[in-house]
Design an enzyme around this catalytic site. Structure first.
Site, PDB file in Angstrom:
ATOM      1  N   HIS A  37      17.009  25.169 -29.737  1.00 15.71           N
ATOM      2  CA  HIS A  37      17.145  25.490 -28.317  1.00 15.71           C
ATOM      3  C   HIS A  37      16.057  24.717 -27.568  1.00 15.71           C
ATOM      4  O   HIS A  37      14.894  24.737 -27.994  1.00 15.71           O
ATOM      5  CB  HIS A  37      17.006  27.005 -28.101  1.00 15.71           C
ATOM      6  CG  HIS A  37      17.198  27.414 -26.685  1.00 15.71           C
ATOM      7  ND1 HIS A  37      18.453  27.446 -26.090  1.00 15.71           N
ATOM      8  CD2 HIS A  37      16.325  27.758 -25.723  1.00 15.71           C
ATOM      9  CE1 HIS A  37      18.320  27.805 -24.826  1.00 15.71           C
ATOM     10  NE2 HIS A  37      17.047  28.003 -24.583  1.00 15.71           N
TER      11      HIS A  37
ATOM     12  N   GLY B 219      25.249  14.409 -29.563  1.00 15.16           N
ATOM     13  CA  GLY B 219      24.988  14.350 -31.007  1.00 15.16           C
ATOM     14  C   GLY B 219      23.767  13.541 -31.410  1.00 15.16           C
ATOM     15  O   GLY B 219      23.677  13.112 -32.564  1.00 15.16           O
ATOM     16  N   SER B 220      22.828  13.343 -30.509  1.00 16.68           N
ATOM     17  CA  SER B 220      21.622  12.581 -30.892  1.00 16.68           C
ATOM     18  C   SER B 220      20.828  13.327 -31.958  1.00 16.68           C
ATOM     19  O   SER B 220      20.278  12.705 -32.867  1.00 16.68           O
ATOM     20  CB  SER B 220      20.757  12.298 -29.662  1.00 16.68           C
ATOM     21  OG  SER B 220      20.125  13.467 -29.191  1.00 16.68           O
ATOM     22  N   ASN B 221      20.793  14.647 -31.896  1.00 13.12           N
ATOM     23  CA  ASN B 221      20.084  15.405 -32.941  1.00 13.12           C
ATOM     24  C   ASN B 221      20.813  15.294 -34.275  1.00 13.12           C
ATOM     25  O   ASN B 221      20.180  15.132 -35.316  1.00 13.12           O
ATOM     26  CB  ASN B 221      19.947  16.877 -32.530  1.00 13.12           C
ATOM     27  CG  ASN B 221      18.806  17.096 -31.562  1.00 13.12           C
ATOM     28  OD1 ASN B 221      17.646  17.107 -31.963  1.00 13.12           O
ATOM     29  ND2 ASN B 221      19.129  17.225 -30.296  1.00 13.12           N
TER      30      ASN B 221
ATOM     31  N   ASP C 272      20.918  32.875 -29.158  1.00 10.85           N
ATOM     32  CA  ASP C 272      19.479  32.548 -29.107  1.00 10.85           C
ATOM     33  C   ASP C 272      18.577  33.725 -29.471  1.00 10.85           C
ATOM     34  O   ASP C 272      17.429  33.760 -29.066  1.00 10.85           O
ATOM     35  CB  ASP C 272      19.108  32.076 -27.683  1.00 10.85           C
ATOM     36  CG  ASP C 272      19.851  30.791 -27.320  1.00 10.85           C
ATOM     37  OD1 ASP C 272      20.080  30.567 -26.127  1.00 10.85           O
ATOM     38  OD2 ASP C 272      20.225  30.055 -28.248  1.00 10.85           O
TER      39      ASP C 272
ATOM     40  N   GLU D 103      12.536  17.387 -30.210  1.00 11.79           N
ATOM     41  CA  GLU D 103      13.725  17.717 -31.024  1.00 11.79           C
ATOM     42  C   GLU D 103      13.909  16.686 -32.127  1.00 11.79           C
ATOM     43  O   GLU D 103      14.046  17.007 -33.306  1.00 11.79           O
ATOM     44  CB  GLU D 103      14.986  17.723 -30.145  1.00 11.79           C
ATOM     45  CG  GLU D 103      15.005  18.820 -29.131  1.00 11.79           C
ATOM     46  CD  GLU D 103      16.176  18.694 -28.171  1.00 11.79           C
ATOM     47  OE1 GLU D 103      16.819  17.634 -28.109  1.00 11.79           O
ATOM     48  OE2 GLU D 103      16.431  19.694 -27.496  1.00 11.79           O
TER      49      GLU D 103
ATOM     50  N   ASN E 232      19.730  26.917 -35.389  1.00  7.87           N
ATOM     51  CA  ASN E 232      20.030  26.327 -34.091  1.00  7.87           C
ATOM     52  C   ASN E 232      18.748  25.804 -33.465  1.00  7.87           C
ATOM     53  O   ASN E 232      17.654  26.311 -33.761  1.00  7.87           O
ATOM     54  CB  ASN E 232      20.645  27.387 -33.166  1.00  7.87           C
ATOM     55  CG  ASN E 232      21.004  26.829 -31.791  1.00  7.87           C
ATOM     56  OD1 ASN E 232      21.615  25.776 -31.696  1.00  7.87           O
ATOM     57  ND2 ASN E 232      20.602  27.533 -30.743  1.00  7.87           N
TER      58      ASN E 232
ATOM     59  N   LEU F 255      29.461  30.448 -29.111  1.00  6.92           N
ATOM     60  CA  LEU F 255      28.865  31.572 -29.843  1.00  6.92           C
ATOM     61  C   LEU F 255      29.421  31.554 -31.274  1.00  6.92           C
ATOM     62  O   LEU F 255      30.620  31.290 -31.457  1.00  6.92           O
ATOM     63  CB  LEU F 255      29.272  32.860 -29.124  1.00  6.92           C
ATOM     64  CG  LEU F 255      28.540  34.140 -29.475  1.00  6.92           C
ATOM     65  CD1 LEU F 255      27.059  34.004 -29.195  1.00  6.92           C
ATOM     66  CD2 LEU F 255      29.113  35.320 -28.691  1.00  6.92           C
ATOM     67  N   ILE F 256      28.562  31.825 -32.252  1.00  9.09           N
ATOM     68  CA  ILE F 256      29.027  31.827 -33.647  1.00  9.09           C
ATOM     69  C   ILE F 256      29.669  33.168 -33.949  1.00  9.09           C
ATOM     70  O   ILE F 256      29.056  34.213 -33.717  1.00  9.09           O
ATOM     71  CB  ILE F 256      27.848  31.582 -34.614  1.00  9.09           C
ATOM     72  CG1 ILE F 256      27.151  30.258 -34.275  1.00  9.09           C
ATOM     73  CG2 ILE F 256      28.329  31.605 -36.066  1.00  9.09           C
ATOM     74  CD1 ILE F 256      28.067  29.042 -34.336  1.00  9.09           C
TER      75      ILE F 256
HETATM   76  C1  GRF Z   1      19.624  19.449 -27.114  1.00  8.96           C
HETATM   77  O1  GRF Z   1      18.867  19.577 -25.931  1.00  8.96           O
HETATM   78  C2  GRF Z   1      19.538  20.733 -27.884  1.00  8.96           C
HETATM   79  O2  GRF Z   1      18.283  21.353 -27.819  1.00  8.96           O
HETATM   80  C3  GRF Z   1      20.555  21.573 -27.161  1.00  8.96           C
HETATM   81  O3  GRF Z   1      21.620  20.703 -26.844  1.00  8.96           O
HETATM   82  C4  GRF Z   1      21.109  19.381 -26.787  1.00  8.96           C
HETATM   83  C5  GRF Z   1      21.847  18.559 -27.801  1.00  8.96           C
HETATM   84  O4  GRF Z   1      21.603  17.224 -27.564  1.00  8.96           O
HETATM   85  N1  GRF Z   1      20.999  22.660 -27.998  1.00  8.96           N
HETATM   86  P1  GRF Z   1      22.364  16.173 -28.557  1.00  8.96           P
HETATM   87  O5  GRF Z   1      23.851  16.409 -28.409  1.00  8.96           O
HETATM   88  O6  GRF Z   1      21.867  16.452 -29.971  1.00  8.96           O
HETATM   89  O7  GRF Z   1      21.938  14.818 -28.054  1.00  8.96           O
END
Ligand code: GRF
Length: 187
Positions: free
Chosen positions: A103, A11-13, A144, A173, A101, A86-87
């Site tokens: 990727h 969940g860092s993003n 994707d 990201e 999303n 998958l959604i």
């Molecule tokens: C990221 O590499 C993103 O591109 C992929 O899954 C990873 C998620 O990382 N879809 P985080 O859980 O947000 O740290």
């Protein structure tokens, strides 16, 4: 504007997006949802004071509860940030061009089912690519394959390990996903 974020892992993003909008009174991270009760994103959500919903496969694919929850929360944008499922078609139909999303590669290469996380970076290194990067795209019911919104690239050198590539991609990201989400909300 109200955002729901789906994540299956660390969940860092999700955290970077929540932090990006923390001072923006016009944008609310209404929900963080995960299919994984062990996901690191749960602890991050708690620290960020964002409500968390944990669901299982049956609920996601065989009931309308998640779509109804998103509709009930008047979600304007659904963000997938490391979400490994998958959604379902029903959700794509309920949120047309409102599910995005990220990727960790330059689609259309290195995409598709199973091509996530470390596998992607291993394939990039094995193929001796000279660059990799991120792709932010709309989500349809095939992995994707939705329309591409944004891409950014980073160099890959011969001595890079998959972990080195993962680190460079993660920088992209964290830098770009929040900004692109902001642009989508204003579009
Ligand atoms: C990221 O590499 C993103 O591109 C992929 O899954 C990873 C998620 O990382 N879809 P985080 O859980 O947000 O740290």
């Amino acid at each position: 504007k109200r955002i729901a974020i789906f994540a299956s892992g660390s969940g860092s993003n999700a955290e970077k997006i929540a932090e990006h909008f923390a001072s923006d009174s016009q944008v609310d991270i209404s929900l963080i949802l995960t299919n994984n009760p062990q996901a690191g994103v749960i602890a991050r959500a708690r620290r960020l004071h964002v409500p968390v919903v944990v669901f299982d496969r049956t609920t996601f694919y065989e009931s309308a509860r998640i779509v109804e929850l998103l509709q009930g929360q008047a979600i304007d944008l659904v963000v997938l940030a490391g979400f490994m499922m998958l959604i379902p078609e029903s959700m794509v139909q309920a949120f047309p061009n409102k599910i995005v999303n990220i990727h960790p590669a330059l689609l259309p290469k290195y995409g598709g089912k199973g091509m996530y996380g470390h596998f992607v970076h291993e394939a990039v290194v094995a193929a001796q690519e000279t660059e990799s990067g991120i792709t932010i795209h709309y989500v349809n019911e095939r992995y994707d394959e939705g329309a591409i919104i944004f891409q950014a690239s980073c160099p890959v050198v011969a001595t890079d390990t998959p972990e080195d590539v993962a680190k460079k991609v993660q920088v992209l990201e964290h830098k770009h996903f929040p900004e692109v989400v902001g642009q989508l909300l204003n579009s």
